[in-house]
Scaffold this active site. Structure first.
Site, PDB file in Angstrom:
ATOM      1  CE1 TYR A  19     -60.094  54.643  54.352  1.00 44.85           C
ATOM      2  CE2 TYR A  19     -62.344  54.409  53.592  1.00 44.85           C
ATOM      3  CZ  TYR A  19     -61.320  55.204  54.084  1.00 44.85           C
ATOM      4  OH  TYR A  19     -61.549  56.535  54.316  1.00 44.85           O
TER       5      TYR A  19
ATOM      6  CG  HIS B 256     -56.991  58.727  51.148  1.00 44.72           C
ATOM      7  ND1 HIS B 256     -57.257  57.385  51.191  1.00 44.72           N
ATOM      8  CD2 HIS B 256     -57.550  59.243  52.273  1.00 44.72           C
ATOM      9  CE1 HIS B 256     -57.936  57.102  52.304  1.00 44.72           C
ATOM     10  NE2 HIS B 256     -58.133  58.210  52.967  1.00 44.72           N
TER      11      HIS B 256
END
Ligand SMILES: NC(=O)c1ccc[n+]([C@@H]2O[C@H](COP(=O)([O-])OP(=O)(O)OC[C@H]3O[C@@H](n4cnc5c(N)ncnc54)[C@H](OP(=O)(O)O)[C@@H]3O)[C@@H](O)[C@H]2O)c1
Length: 276
Positions: free
Chosen positions: A48, A106
């Site tokens: 991010y 992730h």
């Protein structure tokens, strides 16, 4: 706020705050506002590009670090053992933190075949004290079974896409049976058409709540942990205000029935989709 006890003995809150797309100074302001509105769990990720933003917001919030639960995630390009440890250390450095409360793989990226090696790095990182709890995102039963078989250690958390159009009933049951807590990403369907669903609009009227609150309460009653993101202080407060009512079993079933086999927001099936 209720705390879930994890399979490693740690505890985490039953509600959190997503930070995807909250970057830079504006991101800091949104996250400070979330913390000051009472959110105690913050979800970020290396990918991010906002671990620095999250760290700055924690420092500016005035809330003690040890009162917060901070999650980050390892990207698939760093699944080789040494790369994983280096990436985790870099993430902590960016966030100005000594440890993460929760650190997740992730994506399984099954074609690359490296998630077991990355998991071994997370097991080591937990022993080193760099992270308190370890978990995964987007793992399917076959991936979880493989981790268990090859390392003997199951994740504490599986963070998966979950909203009324994709309710993940089978995956939730599997997580449950394995003692893994399910955490919901895109719990509001990323503000897609689900917010305009007529059945949810009717329920919102019936309970005198917003559609977002109905969805988040349904997820809470499913015994999962929603982590809605909002840049707006008003919507942040709205999203948290779900602990003063109860959805009836019949209405829970109505929401359950909205799920669709192809209900994922962006068709990101972890058996096929890969992200690095
Ligand atoms: N592990 C993974 O693979 C993965 C993948 C995706 C996301 N995540 C995590 O999960 C978090 C949440 O998911 P998400 O950000 O994809 O989607 P989400 O939380 O379902 O939805 C966020 C969107 O909904 C809007 N919104 C928030 N509250 C609202 C409300 N009460 N009424 C109407 N609109 C509202 C937000 O706009 P405003 O900001 O303008 O309020 C934003 O556009 C992410 O931020 C990230 O931390 C993890």
């Amino acid at each position: 706020m209720f705390m879930y006890k994890l399979n490693d003995g740690q505890q985490i809150p039953d509600f959190g705050f997503g930070t995807y797309k909250l970057n830079g100074r504006k991101g800091v302001q949104s996250i400070v506002s979330a913390i000051n509105n009472g959110y105690t769990m913050i979800d970020t990720a290396y990918n991010y590009e906002n671990e620095g933003t999250v760290g700055r917001a924690i420092a500016e919030s005035g809330v003690d670090r040890d009162k917060l639960t901070v999650t980050s995630k390892l990207p698939g390009r760093y699944y080789a053992y040494d790369d994983a440890i280096t990436a985790l250390q870099e993430s902590l450095y960016r966030a100005h933190l000594d440890y993460f409360d929760l650190y997740l793989l992730h994506w399984p990226n099954p074609k690359r075949g490296m998630y077991v090696e990355a998991w071994q790095a997370l097991i080591a990182a937990q022993k080193f004290g760099l992270v308190k709890s370890i978990g995964v995102c987007n793992f399917l039963p076959e991936h979880l079974n493989k981790l268990q078989k090859e390392t003997g250690i199951l994740p504490a958390i599986n963070q998966i896409e979950l909203h009324p159009y994709f309710n993940q009933a089978d995956m939730r049951q599997f997580d449950n049976e394995k003692g893994i807590v399910t955490m919901d990403w895109s719990p509001l369907g990323r503000a897609s058409s689900v917010l305009k669903n007529p059945i949810l609009i009717d329920l919102a009227k019936k309970y005198n709540k917003s559609v977002g609150q109905i969805i988040l309460r349904w997820e809470h009653q499913l015994k999962t942990i929603p982590i809605p993101k909002s840049s707006s202080p008003i919507r942040q407060r709205e999203n948290m205000n779900i602990f003063d009512f109860e959805i009836s079993p019949e209405d829970m079933k109505k929401i359950d029935s909205l799920t669709k086999a192809d209900g994922r927001n962006k068709d990101q099936d972890p058996a096929i989709y890969e992200e690095f």
